[in-house]
Scaffold this motif. Structure first.
Motif, mmCIF file in Angstrom:
data_model
loop_
_atom_site.group_PDB
_atom_site.id
_atom_site.type_symbol
_atom_site.label_atom_id
_atom_site.label_comp_id
_atom_site.label_asym_id
_atom_site.label_seq_id
_atom_site.Cartn_x
_atom_site.Cartn_y
_atom_site.Cartn_z
ATOM 1 N N GLU A 70 0.901 -1.260 -0.111
ATOM 2 C CA GLU A 70 0.039 0.208 -0.019
ATOM 3 C C GLU A 70 0.845 1.440 0.074
ATOM 4 O OE1 GLU A 70 -3.613 -1.306 2.852
ATOM 5 O OE2 GLU A 70 -1.633 -1.094 3.700
ATOM 6 N N ILE A 71 0.765 2.127 -0.757
ATOM 7 C CA ILE A 71 1.191 3.539 -0.822
ATOM 8 C C ILE A 71 0.432 4.349 -1.138
ATOM 9 C CG2 ILE A 71 3.195 4.975 -2.162
ATOM 10 C CD1 ILE A 71 4.582 2.469 -3.033
ATOM 11 N N PRO A 72 0.108 5.403 0.168
ATOM 12 C CA PRO A 72 0.890 5.293 1.236
ATOM 13 C C PRO A 72 0.374 4.131 2.164
ATOM 14 C CG PRO A 72 -0.068 7.627 0.723
ATOM 15 C CD PRO A 72 -0.694 6.649 -0.284
ATOM 16 N N THR A 73 1.067 3.945 3.026
ATOM 17 C CA THR A 73 0.794 2.643 3.984
ATOM 18 C C THR A 73 -0.391 3.106 4.969
ATOM 19 O OG1 THR A 73 2.159 3.257 5.867
ATOM 20 C CG2 THR A 73 3.281 2.111 4.050
ATOM 21 N N ASN A 74 -0.951 2.042 5.194
ATOM 22 C CA ASN A 74 -2.225 2.105 6.240
ATOM 23 C C ASN A 74 -1.950 1.398 7.457
ATOM 24 O OD1 ASN A 74 -5.030 2.121 7.163
ATOM 25 N ND2 ASN A 74 -5.778 0.399 5.848
ATOM 26 N N PRO A 75 -2.180 1.914 8.438
ATOM 27 C CA PRO A 75 -2.898 3.377 8.780
ATOM 28 C C PRO A 75 -1.596 4.413 9.005
ATOM 29 C CG PRO A 75 -2.597 1.973 10.931
ATOM 30 C CD PRO A 75 -1.842 1.107 9.817
ATOM 31 N N ARG A 76 -0.294 4.050 8.912
ATOM 32 C CA ARG A 76 0.693 5.012 9.369
ATOM 33 C C ARG A 76 0.723 6.152 8.131
ATOM 34 N NH1 ARG A 76 1.853 5.007 14.713
ATOM 35 N NH2 ARG A 76 1.466 2.987 15.531
ATOM 36 N N VAL A 77 0.254 5.950 7.140
ATOM 37 C CA VAL A 77 0.290 7.083 5.820
ATOM 38 C C VAL A 77 1.725 7.436 5.475
ATOM 39 C CG1 VAL A 77 -0.839 9.060 5.175
ATOM 40 C CG2 VAL A 77 -1.911 7.914 7.140
ATOM 41 N N GLU A 78 2.564 6.432 5.379
ATOM 42 C CA GLU A 78 3.740 6.577 5.047
ATOM 43 C C GLU A 78 3.958 6.286 3.708
ATOM 44 O OE1 GLU A 78 5.747 5.670 9.386
ATOM 45 O OE2 GLU A 78 6.077 4.123 7.922
ATOM 46 N N VAL A 79 5.015 7.245 3.093
ATOM 47 C CA VAL A 79 5.471 6.810 1.598
ATOM 48 C C VAL A 79 7.145 6.588 1.568
ATOM 49 C CG1 VAL A 79 5.665 8.135 -0.824
ATOM 50 C CG2 VAL A 79 3.588 8.573 0.893
ATOM 51 N N PRO A 80 7.144 5.503 0.915
ATOM 52 C CA PRO A 80 8.639 5.160 0.978
ATOM 53 C C PRO A 80 9.467 6.062 -0.294
ATOM 54 C CG PRO A 80 7.305 3.535 -0.540
ATOM 55 C CD PRO A 80 6.493 4.686 0.149
ATOM 56 N N ASP A 81 10.731 6.117 -0.177
ATOM 57 C CA ASP A 81 11.664 6.659 -1.173
ATOM 58 C C ASP A 81 11.265 5.914 -2.386
ATOM 59 O OD1 ASP A 81 13.666 7.486 -2.632
ATOM 60 O OD2 ASP A 81 14.846 8.161 -1.083
ATOM 61 N N LEU A 82 10.630 6.536 -3.189
ATOM 62 C CA LEU A 82 10.029 5.871 -4.404
ATOM 63 C C LEU A 82 11.329 5.588 -5.510
ATOM 64 C CD1 LEU A 82 6.853 7.820 -4.826
ATOM 65 C CD2 LEU A 82 7.100 5.402 -4.080
ATOM 66 N N GLU A 83 12.307 6.468 -5.681
ATOM 67 C CA GLU A 83 13.560 6.248 -6.377
ATOM 68 C C GLU A 83 14.284 4.992 -5.845
ATOM 69 O OE1 GLU A 83 14.380 7.773 -9.116
ATOM 70 O OE2 GLU A 83 13.079 9.630 -9.006
ATOM 71 N N LYS A 84 14.449 5.130 -4.517
ATOM 72 C CA LYS A 84 15.268 3.643 -3.994
ATOM 73 C C LYS A 84 14.325 2.610 -4.140
ATOM 74 C CE LYS A 84 18.181 6.155 -0.787
ATOM 75 N NZ LYS A 84 18.231 6.383 0.734
ATOM 76 N N LEU A 85 13.070 2.406 -4.013
ATOM 77 C CA LEU A 85 12.194 1.510 -4.311
ATOM 78 C C LEU A 85 12.235 1.083 -5.533
ATOM 79 C CD1 LEU A 85 9.928 -0.575 -2.940
ATOM 80 C CD2 LEU A 85 8.287 1.133 -3.763
ATOM 81 N N ARG A 86 12.271 2.000 -6.595
ATOM 82 C CA ARG A 86 12.573 1.468 -7.994
ATOM 83 C C ARG A 86 13.786 0.975 -8.244
ATOM 84 N NH1 ARG A 86 12.188 6.396 -12.364
ATOM 85 N NH2 ARG A 86 13.918 6.892 -11.190
ATOM 86 N N GLU A 87 14.755 1.230 -7.810
ATOM 87 C CA GLU A 87 15.863 0.709 -7.776
ATOM 88 C C GLU A 87 16.292 -0.963 -7.322
ATOM 89 O OE1 GLU A 87 19.159 3.178 -6.219
ATOM 90 O OE2 GLU A 87 18.476 4.808 -7.224
ATOM 91 N N VAL A 88 15.233 -0.987 -6.249
ATOM 92 C CA VAL A 88 15.325 -2.378 -5.634
ATOM 93 C C VAL A 88 14.439 -3.087 -6.280
ATOM 94 C CG1 VAL A 88 14.370 -3.524 -3.542
ATOM 95 C CG2 VAL A 88 15.866 -1.471 -3.423
ATOM 96 N N LEU A 89 13.193 -2.774 -7.012
ATOM 97 C CA LEU A 89 12.424 -3.861 -7.633
ATOM 98 C C LEU A 89 12.976 -3.770 -9.091
ATOM 99 C CD1 LEU A 89 8.933 -1.936 -6.798
ATOM 100 C CD2 LEU A 89 9.882 -4.234 -6.069
ATOM 101 N N SER A 90 13.928 -3.191 -9.505
ATOM 102 C CA SER A 90 14.232 -3.061 -10.709
ATOM 103 C C SER A 90 15.745 -3.726 -10.848
ATOM 104 C CB SER A 90 14.337 -1.931 -11.773
ATOM 105 O OG SER A 90 15.095 -1.000 -10.919
ATOM 106 N N LYS A 91 16.327 -4.097 -9.791
ATOM 107 C CA LYS A 91 17.589 -4.651 -9.686
ATOM 108 C C LYS A 91 17.739 -6.123 -10.190
ATOM 109 C CE LYS A 91 21.168 -6.044 -6.368
ATOM 110 N NZ LYS A 91 21.525 -6.141 -4.746
ATOM 111 N N LYS A 92 18.831 -6.358 -11.139
ATOM 112 C CA LYS A 92 18.769 -7.762 -11.691
ATOM 113 C C LYS A 92 19.528 -8.521 -10.682
ATOM 114 C CE LYS A 92 17.141 -6.164 -15.620
ATOM 115 N NZ LYS A 92 16.107 -6.556 -16.033
ATOM 116 N N ARG A 93 18.796 -9.615 -10.374
ATOM 117 C CA ARG A 93 19.378 -10.498 -9.430
ATOM 118 C C ARG A 93 19.585 -12.095 -10.021
ATOM 119 N NH1 ARG A 93 15.751 -7.337 -6.939
ATOM 120 N NH2 ARG A 93 16.558 -6.308 -4.877
ATOM 121 N N THR A 94 20.356 -12.509 -9.397
ATOM 122 C CA THR A 94 20.449 -14.090 -9.911
ATOM 123 C C THR A 94 20.163 -15.236 -8.717
ATOM 124 O OG1 THR A 94 23.032 -14.092 -9.146
ATOM 125 C CG2 THR A 94 22.524 -13.523 -11.282
ATOM 126 N N ASN A 95 19.861 -16.317 -9.129
ATOM 127 C CA ASN A 95 19.400 -17.228 -8.432
ATOM 128 C C ASN A 95 20.767 -18.318 -7.853
ATOM 129 O OD1 ASN A 95 20.109 -19.313 -10.225
ATOM 130 N ND2 ASN A 95 18.226 -19.496 -10.949
#
Length: 614
Positions: A356-381
Motif C-alpha cells: 500500500e502506498i501510502p501505507t495504512n494506517p501510518r500513511v507513510e510513503v517510501p523513497d520511491l527512487e530507491k524503491l524503483r532501484e530495488v524492484l528493478s535490480k537484476k538478481r541471480t538465483n
C-alpha cells in the motif's frame, strides 16, 4: 397463512424502509456493537416482525447489519431472513452473494481442508463463468460433476453434495435430503445459498468469510429486486440500457486518472479485484514457471482484508507461500523489499509483492527512487542464472490520483498492477466497486486476471458501474478539497495538542502529489508501566471518537471507510481494518478520514473541548 404474514410484512418494510438502506455502503454505524455485528440486526428485526411494526422510525433505529456491506447489510439480511422464514430454515442458513460462482468456491475451499469429497450436481446448462477446469488446476479444488433432470434425482453421496438450480421461485424450496447445499442462481442478481441440515452448520462462518474476503453480498439494489420477486411484486428498480455507455465512461476516466492505456478491470469490490489479481498471477506462474515456488510478499500489518486474503490463497495451494514485508514504523519498505527479494531470488521463486502506498494506517510513503532501484535490480538465483523479476501489486486506495503506472510513472520499468477500492474516493462511498490497471510492462497479465474476475463472477454490477461513471470525473477535485481540510485539521491538532503524534504526509510529499485525506493519531499517554500507558491510550482513543460522534452526529461517524462525499470518519485500525492481522502487528491508534465537505470549525471546537478534558 404463515407465508402470507411474512410476505405482507416484507412488502410493508420495503414501502417504509430508510432510504439509506439502498444508498449507503454502511448503515447506522453509530449503533454498532462489534460483538453482535452478525446477530443484533436480525434479533431486533424479528421483534418488529412479531409486533407487526414496520414504521420507518422503528426500521431506522435498527443497528448495523453485519460490519460492512461486503459481508451483509439490511436488505441482504432481510432477504435471507425472508427466504428462511418461507422455507422453515434458520436465517443464518441462507447466504446471498452478488456472485453466482463464489458460493461454490466457498464450499470447495472448506472441503479442501476437511479432505472431504464433493459432488456438484446441476440440472440446466450452467453459465459460462463456471470454469471447472480452472477450479481444479489453479485453485486446487477437487470435486465430481454430475448433471440430473431434477433435484429429486440427486442420490446419496459419501461427502458433500452441492446442487445448483436456476429455478426462480425461492418461496417453497423442496430440498432433497441428499442435498447438503442448495445454490439458487438469480440471473444477473447473483445467487442464494441454502445450508441444509444441522450437520452442515459448521460451514456457515466459512461461507460468510469467503463472502467477506473474496466477494460481496448481493448488493442493496439487487436485494431489493430479489425481495420484490420473493413477495410476487414486479421490480420497481429502474433498469437502464446504458451499461456499455457507463462502462466506457468509467474506462476513459480511469485511464485518464492513471495515465494508462491498458485494459481496465472493474470488480464488485477492491478485494474482488485483488482476488482476481492473485489467482490470475498464480495461473500465469503455474503456466510460465512450472514447478517453481510462488512467493506472495505482503506487509503483516496492512489492511486486514489484503493480509487475510493473501494468506487464505496461500493456504489452498501447495507451492504458494507468504513472506512478510515489514513496512511501517521502524521498518523501511525499501530495505525490507531488498532483503526479501534477495531471498526469493536465491530460491529461484516467483515473486509477487503487495504493498500500500501510502501505507495504512501510518500513511507513510517510501523513497520511491530507491524503491524503483530495488524492484528493478537484476538478481541471480543460487545457480547463477537470472532470477524471475517481480510483479508489484500496488494498492493505491489512499492516493488514487498518483500516476504510478503511466509511461513516465516512477514504476514504469517494473511490472506493476495498480488497484483501488471503489468504495473510497472513486464512488464517494456510494458503492463498493473497485478497478485495476497495469503499466506497459504488466498489461499482458490483465487477460489472466480478467479470466479469474469472470470465473469468480465478481465483476462490477451495472448500477455500480453507473455510480462510478457519475463520481469518477470529480474524483481528483474531491481529493484536493479533502486534503486541504485534512491538512488544516492536522495543523490545528498539532497546535492544540503538540504532545500527540500524528502520522500524515509531509508538505514535501504533498507537493509531489501525495494528498491523502486520512491521518493517524497517537494520543499522549501516561502510566508507570508499558501496559498502563497502552491501556490509557486506548481508552483515550475511544473517548475522543465517542465525543466526536456524539457532538457531531450528522457528520462524524465510527467507520473504517475513506473518501466519502461528506463528513469525517473515525476508527481504530486494530479493531477494524486490521481485523485478522497478528496481534503484535496491530495499531491501536485513532485513524481519521476527512471529506471535502464538513463543518471543519465544529470539528476543531469539539477537539479543543476534548483536549481541555484530558
Amino acid at each position: 397463512m404463515k407465508a402470507s404474514k411474512v410476505t405482507t410484512y416484507i412488502e410493508n418494510v420495503l414501502a417504509n424502509m430508510p432510504e439509506d438502506w439502498l444508498k449507503l455502503t454502511t448503515h447506522r454505524l453509530d449503533i454498532y456493537n462489534e460483538e453482535l455485528a452478525k446477530t443484533e440486526f436480525i434479533d431486533r428485526f424479528e421483534i418488529l416482525f412479531k409486533t407487526e411494526n414496520f414504521e420507518k422510525a422503528a426500521l431506522s433505529e435498527l443497528p448495523t447489519a453485519f460490519d460492512y456491506i461486503r459481508l451483509g447489510h439490511p436488505l441482504s439480511t432481510i432477504l435471507e431472513w425472508g427466504i428462511a422464514k418461507l422455507n422453515d430454515l434458520k436465517s443464518e442458513n441462507v447466504i446471498s452473494f452478488s456472485s453466482r460462482t463464489m458460493p461454490v468456491l466457498a464450499l470447495l475451499r472448506k472441503n479442501l481442508f476437511k479432505k472431504k469429497d464433493t459432488q456438484i450436481v446441476y440440472t440446466d446448462k450452467l453459465p459460462d463463468c463456471f470454469d471447472f477446469q480452472a477450479l481444479k488446476q489453479v485453485y486446487n479444488y477437487n470435486f465430481e460433476l454430475k448433471q440430473v433432470v431434477k433435484a429429486e434425482d440427486v442420490s446419496e453421496f459419501n461427502g458433500s453434495t452441492i446442487f445448483i438450480s436456476r429455478e426462480d421461485d425461492l418461496t417453497d424450496i423442496n430440498i432433497n435430503s441428499n442435498i447438503d447445499f442448495y445454490i439458487n442462481l438469480q440471473a444477473e442478481l447473483g445467487s442464494v445459498l441454502l445450508v441444509n441440515g444441522a450437520q452442515n452448520a459448521s460451514y456457515i462462518s466459512e461461507i460468510q468469510h469467503v463472502r467477506r474476503r473474496e466477494s460481496i453480498a448481493m448488493t442493496p439494489a439487487d436485494c431489493f429486486s430479489a425481495l420484490q420477486d420473493l413477495i410476487g411484486q414486479p421490480s420497481t428498480t429502474q433498469k437502464k440500457n446504458s451499461y456499455e455507455t457507463n462502462k466506457s465512461s468509467v474506462i476513459n476516466s480511469v485511464q485518464e486518472i492513471t495515465a494508462t492505456t491498458s485494459k481496465v478491470l472493474l470488480g464488485s469490490c477492491g478485494l474482488s479485484v485483488q482476488y482476481a489479481i492473485m489467482m490470475g498471477l498464480i495461473d500465469e506462474a503455474l503456466e510460465k514457471h512450472k514447478g517453481k515456488a510462488i512467493k506472495i510478499i505482503v506487509p503483516p500489518n496492512c489492511y486486514g482484508g489484503t493480509n487475510d486474503q493473501a494468506r487464505r490463497v496461500a493456504a489452498c495451494i501447495e507451492n504458494v507461500e507468504i513472506l512478510d514485508l515489514p513496512v511501517d514504523g521502524n521498518n523501511d519498505m525499501v530495505q525490507s523489499t531488498n532483503k526479501v527479494m534477495e531471498q526469493v531470488a536465491e530460491e529461484d521463486a516467483v515473486p509477487f509483492i503487495i504493498a500500500e502506498i501510502p501505507t495504512n494506517p501510518r500513511v507513510e510513503v517510501p523513497d520511491l527512487e530507491k524503491l524503483r532501484e530495488v524492484l528493478s535490480k537484476k538478481r541471480t538465483n543460487a545457480y547463477g542464472k537470472a532470477a524471475i523479476d517481480p510483479v508489484f501489486i500496488l494498492d493505491q486506495t489512499f492516493c488514487p490520483n498518483i500516476q504510478f503506472c503511466g509511461e513516465d510513472g516512477i514504476l514504469s520499468a517494473i511490472r506493476t498492477i495498480s488497484y483501488v477500492s471503489g468504495s473510497k474516493f472513486p464512488s464517494g462511498g456510494r458503492c463498493t466497486a473497485g478497478y485495476c490497471v497495469a503499466n506497459k510492462k504488466a498489461e499482458s497479465l490483465l487477460d489472466k486476471i480478467d479470466k479469474h474476475l469472470e470465473l469468480c463472477d465478481n465483476e462490477a454490477t451495472a448500477l455500480q458501474v453507473e455510480i462510478l461513471a457519475e463520481q469518477l470525473p470529480s474524483m481528483n477535485q474531491r481529493i484536493k478539497d479533502a486534503y486541504k481540510n485534512t491538512r488544516e485539521f492536522v495543523n490545528f491538532i498539532e497546535t492544540t495538542l503538540p504532545e500527540a503524534k500524528i502520522n500524515f504526509v509531509s508538505d514535501e510529499l504533498a507537493k509531489e502529489g501525495f494528498t491523502p485525506s486520512v491521518f493517524s493519531l497517537d494520543l499522549p499517554t501516561k502510566g508507570s508501566t508499558d501496559e498502563e500507558r497502552e491501556s490509557y491510550k486506548r481508552a483515550l482513543n475511544l473517548q475522543l471518537i465517542d465525543m466526536m460522534i456524539t457532538e457531531i452526529p450528522n457528520e462524524s461517524k465510527y467507520c473504517v471507510s475513506y473518501g466519502q462525499l461528506k463528513g469525517c470518519y473515525w476508527t481504530i485500525p486494530a479493531t477494524s481494518t486490521q481485523g485478522t492481522t497478528k496481534e503484535d502487528d496491530k495499531d491501536y491508534i485513532a485513524r481519521v478520514s476527512v471529506s471535502p465537505d464538513l463543518d471543519l470549525e465544529l470539528h476543531k471546537k469539539v477537539f479543543a473541548d476534548f483536549v481541555v478534558q484530558i
